[in-house]
Design an enzyme around this catalytic site. Structure first.
Site, PDB file in Angstrom:
ATOM      1  N   HIS A 160       4.887  -5.984  -0.836  1.00 33.25           N
ATOM      2  CA  HIS A 160       4.114  -5.845   0.064  1.00 33.25           C
ATOM      3  C   HIS A 160       3.826  -7.067   0.726  1.00 33.25           C
ATOM      4  O   HIS A 160       3.068  -7.146   1.703  1.00 33.25           O
ATOM      5  CB  HIS A 160       2.562  -5.194  -0.482  1.00 33.25           C
ATOM      6  CG  HIS A 160       1.673  -5.034   0.428  1.00 33.25           C
ATOM      7  ND1 HIS A 160       1.919  -4.024   1.587  1.00 33.25           N
ATOM      8  CD2 HIS A 160       0.344  -5.550   0.798  1.00 33.25           C
ATOM      9  CE1 HIS A 160       0.918  -4.088   2.361  1.00 33.25           C
ATOM     10  NE2 HIS A 160      -0.041  -4.859   1.729  1.00 33.25           N
ATOM     11  N   SER A 177      -0.897  -6.582   6.156  1.00 34.57           N
ATOM     12  CA  SER A 177      -1.603  -5.232   5.338  1.00 34.57           C
ATOM     13  C   SER A 177      -2.671  -4.952   6.378  1.00 34.57           C
ATOM     14  O   SER A 177      -2.570  -4.423   7.590  1.00 34.57           O
ATOM     15  CB  SER A 177      -2.022  -5.876   4.212  1.00 34.57           C
ATOM     16  OG  SER A 177      -2.565  -5.163   3.093  1.00 34.57           O
ATOM     17  N   ASP A 221       7.587  -0.887  -0.741  1.00 38.19           N
ATOM     18  CA  ASP A 221       6.293  -1.275  -0.492  1.00 38.19           C
ATOM     19  C   ASP A 221       5.529  -0.119  -0.933  1.00 38.19           C
ATOM     20  O   ASP A 221       5.286   0.811  -0.549  1.00 38.19           O
ATOM     21  CB  ASP A 221       5.783  -1.801   0.977  1.00 38.19           C
ATOM     22  CG  ASP A 221       4.803  -2.273   0.960  1.00 38.19           C
ATOM     23  OD1 ASP A 221       3.742  -2.056  -0.014  1.00 38.19           O
ATOM     24  OD2 ASP A 221       4.252  -2.755   2.063  1.00 38.19           O
TER      25      ASP A 221
END
Lengths: 420, 282
Positions: free
Chosen positions: B262, B112, B234
């Site tokens: 995610h 991320s 995602d």
């Protein structure tokens, strides 16, 4: 007795017929019309089962949701990000989440604040894991929480204002910077207790009077607004006394009367000193102590010792015992005035104490007044792991080894000025 | 000046050097002589994000796990709103971790927002890194002209509000809800405390820094071999964003995973491990 018999019969009948008997409750109905919305999803959020309560709450049909929608798609975007970054990881790692506050987008577009609890269920090793959610409407609760949040924000603002007020008030207890004193190197450092968000009672001052220079330093008992009133009174009473050519002992006596007249229960310790430069090799410091720790002289010739005769603290007795002491300073000598925040600084095991004070001052030989004051305060603050328990005020007078620059008539007349 | 204190009052301006070992709660696992593989978690959790992935590398690698300051068991006193007002502050931490532990030829795995933190660290000190693995990267979360990041500025403001209403309860009530999972006894005792827990004020700040960052221009400066792991579905980093990163980083490799969501490191650890291993040529 007949009545007793009837009563016993009633009891037996009650035993045979429990309260729940005949009540029409079944699991199917318990699920469908529970007081919570129920939602089952796959781990990726795909909805696989939903109860009637949930459909009633949100206005969706079963066909719109089951197998078609994911729970994330029912959340507004902020909550969706929150779901992916917080909620999904927690479900994957710890198997459950509780009391997650989100809003659900209902079929009509309105947003419904809810609290979600979720628990992962793995029916069998070869079957996909499910997440079961309970969905509790929380409209009133959310409003209440928002009110709490607003109250906290108001409290934080108010706290910041109070802290700023304390700092402004505090700043008025010491000069923004010390005026240059001819033939003398002087520096003061003030460090409030703790994180400095409460106004303390230490002050110091250094100012010119009609008969030379004077300094004051003191410590009013307690903290907060009441102590601040006395601290301000002390600094300016001593300043006024100095302007009226009052002797050090009399200046403190004047302050004693002023504090007694305030009818406050605050008292203070203070030192007031007059610096004279007429005659002699160096300046002569005449000072009076009122319940205050004696200043420490660091003699250039060697030796570190407290000097001065102790006196009574101020603001308690009508007739305090006050005396005057005289110290003649030679070039290189240092005189350190301080409040008890120095020697009474609480360390892990004991107080900073006079021995550590002497040790620290020994190590500052060769530094200028600013360096000495800063070093001393740093040591005391470090000794207390960065959070001093009391305010600390330090005022350092040092006679430079070089001859003073003759920028005043006194300086010109001084016999030492010829050494340059 | 001798300082005995080891706590920093960053907000008061009293500063003290704290080594990254304590600051970032660094944990070393695996083969001490192996090639270092540094796992960097994203916004919302801590190094526990890697618990199903990191063990697969302990046989051959020196596995390094850490918490960003403000997350997990990092030293909260080291947090500075100023230092961490941009991803560059976090990138500096990554480099300090590498320097202090003498890590060379590092494989950096960033999930991320940590993907961009790794990119920034690599640009600063490329010789330190031997490989970058970017899991669900996004160089810019907000739509901008032709660029589709997936969110608008209003969306991000809504996220900040969501965080606020949630941390209201979480800030003091997180710990009791953490319990063992009967299906996964290995998750037992160590979870009793601060799991994925963040100080609310820090979480809010980190969210702003994360979702308002724009590192698109930095991507083309990456020189280290890079793998991009893109999940299906995602919503944080959509596939078009993964493709953008792939086009922008010279010579990078893009793997679109079956895993959805995610956090493939949690939802599809084996697929994640296999993709990283294949990239590293194991």
């Amino acid at each position: 007795m007949p009545s007793a018999g009837r009563s016993g019969e009633d009891v037996r009948r009650a035993r045979r017929r429990p309260a729940a008997e005949g009540v029409d409750e079944n699991l199917e109905d318990l699920y469908e019309n529970a007081p919570f919305g129920y939602l089952s999803t796959l781990m990726d959020g795909t909805i696989v089962k939903v109860n009637t309560t949930f459909l009633t709450l949100t206005g969706y049909t079963r066909e719109e949701l089951v197998g078609r929608a994911r729970i994330q798609s029912l959340l507004p975007v902020g909550d969706r990000i929150f779901y992916e970054t917080h909620f999904a990881p927690l479900l994957a790692i710890q198997g459950q989440v509780r009391e997650i506050a989100v809003e659900l987008k209902s079929a009509g577009g309105a947003r419904l604040p809810v609290l979600l609890n979720g628990a992962v269920r793995r029916p069998a090793p070869d079957r996909p894991a499910l997440v079961r959610f309970s969905v509790a409407p929380a409209t009133d609760r959310r409003e209440y929480e928002r009110e709490l949040l607003r109250a906290r924000q108001r409290a934080e603002r108010s706290e910041a204002e109070t802290r700023q007020l304390a700092q402004i008030l505090q700043a008025s207890f010491v000069p923004p910077e010390l005026p240059p004193v001819p033939g003398m190197d002087a520096a003061g450092v003030y460090r409030p207790a703790g994180r400095g968000d409460e106004v303390g009672g230490d002050f110091y001052d250094l100012f010119e009077t009609p008969r030379g220079w004077a300094l004051s330093l003191g410590d009013v008992c307690g903290k907060g607004a009441q102590a601040a009133v006395v601290t301000g009174l002390a600094r300016y009473t001593l300043r006024t006394a100095g302007m009226q050519r009052t002797r050090p002992r009399d200046a403190l006596a004047l302050l004693n009367q002023a504090v007694l007249r305030e009818r406050t229960d605050r008292f203070l310790t203070a030192v007031y000193a007059q610096i004279d430069r007429d005659g002699g090799e160096g300046p002569r410091v005449t000072f009076s102590l009122a319940g205050h720790p004696p200043p420490v002289r660091v003699a250039a010739a060697g030796g570190i010792e407290p000097v001065g005769r102790p006196g009574t603290l101020l603001g308690v007795f009508q007739d305090p015992a006050l005396h005057e002491s005289v110290v003649d300073l030679s070039p290189g000598d240092v005189l350190v005035f301080f409040t008890d925040g120095i020697i009474e600084g609480h360390g892990a095991a004991d107080l900073f104490g006079e021995e550590r004070l002497a040790g620290t001052l020994e190590a500052t030989r060769g530094l200028d007044a600013k360096g000495i004051a800063t070093r001393l305060v740093d040591e005391v603050v470090s000794f207390q792991s960065g959070l001093p328990s009391d305010d600390i005020a330090v005022l350092v007078l040092r006679v430079p080894r070089e001859a003073p620059v003759p920028d005043t008539p006194e300086g010109v007349e001084g016999p030492g000025s010829g050494l340059a | 000046m001798q300082l005995f204190i080891n706590i920093a009052f960053a907000n008061n301006g009293w500063l003290v050097a704290i080594r990254s070992k304590e600051r970032n709660n660094i944990n070393f696992l695996g083969n001490p002589a192996g090639r270092p593989i540094l796992f960097s978690h994203g916004f919302g959790c801590d190094q526990n994000m890697w618990r199903f992935v990191a063990p697969a590398f302990t046989d051959r690698y020196r596995v390094v796990l850490f918490d960003h300051v403000g997350a997990g068991a990092s030293d909260l006193a080291s947090y500075s709103f100023e230092r961490y007002s941009s991803l560059g502050g976090y990138a500096r931490d990554v480099l300090e971790i590498c320097r202090e532990a003498d890590l060379e030829d590092v494989v950096f795995v960033g999930h991320s927002v940590s993907a961009m933190i790794g990119v920034l660290a690599e640009i600063e000190e490329p010789e330190r890194f031997g490989g970058l693995v970017l899991v669900g990267p996004s160089p810019c979360y907000i739509d901008d002209g032709d660029y589709v990041g997936g969110f608008t500025r209003e969306d991000i403001d809504e996220l900040l509000e969501s965080l606020e209403s949630n941390y209201l309860g979480w800030s003091s009530a997180m710990a009791p809800m953490i319990m063992g999972n009967p299906d996964r006894p290995e998750l037992g005792a160590e979870l009793t405390n601060s799991f994925c827990r963040t100080d609310p004020a820090i979480a809010r700040h980190f969210a702003g820094v994360t979702f308002l960052s724009d590192n698109r221009a930095d991507l083309r400066r990456v020189r280290t071999p890079t793998l991009i792991l893109q999940c299906s579905n995602d919503v944080i980093a959509p596939q078009t964003v993964g493709e953008y990163v792939h086009r922008a980083i010279p010579g990078s490799e893009l793997v679109v995973m079956e895993a959805s969501g995610h956090c493939p490191n949690l939802s599809a650890p084996q697929e994640t491990v296999d993709a990283i291993r294949a990239f590293l040529g194991d």
